[in-house]
Scaffold this active site. Structure first.
Site, mmCIF file in Angstrom:
data_model
loop_
_atom_site.group_PDB
_atom_site.id
_atom_site.type_symbol
_atom_site.label_atom_id
_atom_site.label_comp_id
_atom_site.label_asym_id
_atom_site.label_seq_id
_atom_site.Cartn_x
_atom_site.Cartn_y
_atom_site.Cartn_z
ATOM 1 N N THR A 118 8.137 5.302 -1.627
ATOM 2 C CA THR A 118 7.546 4.060 -2.106
ATOM 3 C C THR A 118 7.966 3.746 -3.548
ATOM 4 O O THR A 118 8.108 4.653 -4.369
ATOM 5 C CB THR A 118 5.999 4.117 -2.033
ATOM 6 N N GLU A 122 6.174 2.365 -5.659
ATOM 7 C CA GLU A 122 5.007 2.470 -6.550
ATOM 8 C C GLU A 122 4.600 3.919 -6.802
ATOM 9 O O GLU A 122 3.503 4.178 -7.304
ATOM 10 C CB GLU A 122 3.837 1.673 -5.968
ATOM 11 N N HIS A 176 -3.377 3.699 -2.666
ATOM 12 C CA HIS A 176 -3.292 2.357 -3.260
ATOM 13 C C HIS A 176 -3.201 1.314 -2.150
ATOM 14 O O HIS A 176 -2.441 1.486 -1.190
ATOM 15 C CB HIS A 176 -2.073 2.248 -4.171
ATOM 16 N N THR A 199 8.845 3.450 1.478
ATOM 17 C CA THR A 199 8.839 2.024 1.158
ATOM 18 C C THR A 199 9.253 1.232 2.399
ATOM 19 O O THR A 199 9.854 1.787 3.337
ATOM 20 C CB THR A 199 9.803 1.742 -0.030
ATOM 21 N N HIS A 228 -3.670 -7.626 -8.512
ATOM 22 C CA HIS A 228 -2.836 -6.798 -7.635
ATOM 23 C C HIS A 228 -3.639 -6.110 -6.524
ATOM 24 O O HIS A 228 -3.524 -6.476 -5.359
ATOM 25 C CB HIS A 228 -2.078 -5.781 -8.491
ATOM 26 N N GLY A 243 0.817 -1.207 0.000
ATOM 27 C CA GLY A 243 0.000 0.000 0.000
ATOM 28 C C GLY A 243 0.852 1.258 0.000
ATOM 29 O O GLY A 243 1.989 1.242 0.484
ATOM 30 N N HIS A 256 -4.545 -3.155 -1.002
ATOM 31 C CA HIS A 256 -4.935 -4.489 -1.475
ATOM 32 C C HIS A 256 -6.114 -5.029 -0.655
ATOM 33 O O HIS A 256 -5.969 -6.042 0.025
ATOM 34 C CB HIS A 256 -3.759 -5.463 -1.347
HETATM 35 ZN ZN LIG Z 1 0.440 -2.810 -4.407
#
Ligand SMILES: [Zn+2]
Length: 351
Positions: A153, A155, A174, A124, A236, A108, A176
């Site tokens: 992060t 992402e 973001h 991260t 994902h 996330g 999951h």
């Molecule tokens: Zn992810």
């Protein structure tokens, strides 16, 4: 000892032309000073001791910085009461994601736009449930880290690509969440016309799978951000953006996840779920449009709404429930193989 800001202090600051949004972080603001700030449309931050944001935010700086602004100005912004408050909000949202089991391990990430092409984001390799404000990072829109003691992060590109493609996106989130991610794994958009909140606040689409953190992944998601604010990422998770604030981006996750759970329960009750009529959906889409939330269905004809052709509720185990012994044998090729092996064994036994 905490600094106390009185009405006289803020009046003096205003007289001197100083920015009222630059009050020291964690300072105690007297009620009359708060009223004065409100009258100037500056909402004071919640005191740090209260453990987070109480829905009050310090107004953002009047001049938006960009990645080319002098380093000293960028650093001052990174350490300003406004950014400190946003960092606390990032921690707060991270904790809520973790407490609801929407993130796992170090998964996330969340980002907030703080200038023309600069953003704050989560680090991260840190659980989103246990972040500190000083863990937060500042990046430019190419993903280069500008400030922050922890690494940003991996992402972040996806968040930045959404912000670049969608100028209204002030925050992205973001994670999951298992039920929503289940739909993403199945490659299935949740069916529509069942719950008003979902129709009004979320506009969902699916982006195909690509390796997380790659520009290809970010582009696929960003291309959908024009008409959708909540995007299922195949195999994902989910990413959302908000034109309001970071809590609103987080709310998309709560709304989507609660909806996916509800749909799955409804699908197991042995009865076709009741849905709202296209006319009723039309009313919700009008509310959505008023709220400034995009939806590809806005402007469609009523007969084109509530199309759930892809959704197959109640598809269950393929075993024949009647246990019919006359049910046809499975695969002729497999049968042939079994009989050939049986023959061989019989030959050996005879020999
Ligand atoms: Zn992810």
């Amino acid at each position: 000892m905490k600094k106390v800001i009185t009405l006289k202090d803020v009046e003096d600051m205003a007289r001197r032309g100083e920015s009222l949004s630059n009050l020291p972080a964690g300072a105690i603001i007297t009620p009359s000073a708060k009223d004065f700030l409100k009258s100037k449309k500056v909402a004071p931050a919640a005191p740090a001791a209260s453990g987070g944001n109480l829905g009050l935010t310090i107004s953002e700086p009047a001049v938006k910085l960009n990645s080319k602004s002098p380093k000293a100005e960028l650093e001052a912004l990174f350490n300003s009461p406004w950014c400190e408050d946003l960092k606390r909000q990032l921690c707060d949202m991270g904790r809520r994601l973790w407490e609801r089991a929407y993130v796992d391990g170090n998964g996330g990430n969340i980002a907030i736009r703080i200038g023309e092409d600069i953003a704050l984001c989560t680090p991260t390799l840190v659980s989103k449930g246990f972040m500190q404000p000083e863990d937060m990072c500042m990046v430019d829109f190419e993903g280069n880290q500008l400030f922050g003691r922890k690494k940003r992060t991996s992402e972040i590109l996806m968040h930045l690509q959404i912000m670049k493609a969608q100028p209204r996106a002030v925050a992205t989130c973001h994670c999951h969440p298992p039920y929503s991610t289940g739909f993403a794994v199945a490659g299935l958009e949740p069916p529509t016309c069942m719950i008003p909140e979902y129709e009004v606040f979320a506009s969902v689409a699916i982006a195909p799978y690509r390796t997380p953190g790659t520009p290809e992944m970010g582009k696929l998601v960003a291309d959908l951000s024009d008409k959708h604010n909540t995007i299922l990422m195949a195999n994902h998770g989910v990413v959302s953006w908000s034109h309001n604030n970071v809590e609103d981006a987080y709310f998309k996750m709560e709304i989507l996840e609660a909806y996916c759970r509800t749909v799955l329960v409804a699908a197991q009750l042995g009865k076709k779920p009741n849905t709202m009529t296209p006319n009723q959906l039309q009313d919700l889409l009008a509310i959505k449009q008023n709220l400034g939330i995009p939806d590809p269905r806005i402007g469609l004809k009523e007969c084109e709404l509530c199309d759930n052709n892809e959704w197959r509720p109640g598809v269950a185990c393929a075993v024949d429930a009647s246990c019919n012994p006359a049910a046809p044998a499975t695969d002729p090729a497999a049968e042939e193989l079994v009989s050939a092996i049986t023959d061989q064994i019989m030959q050996k036994l005879k020999g």
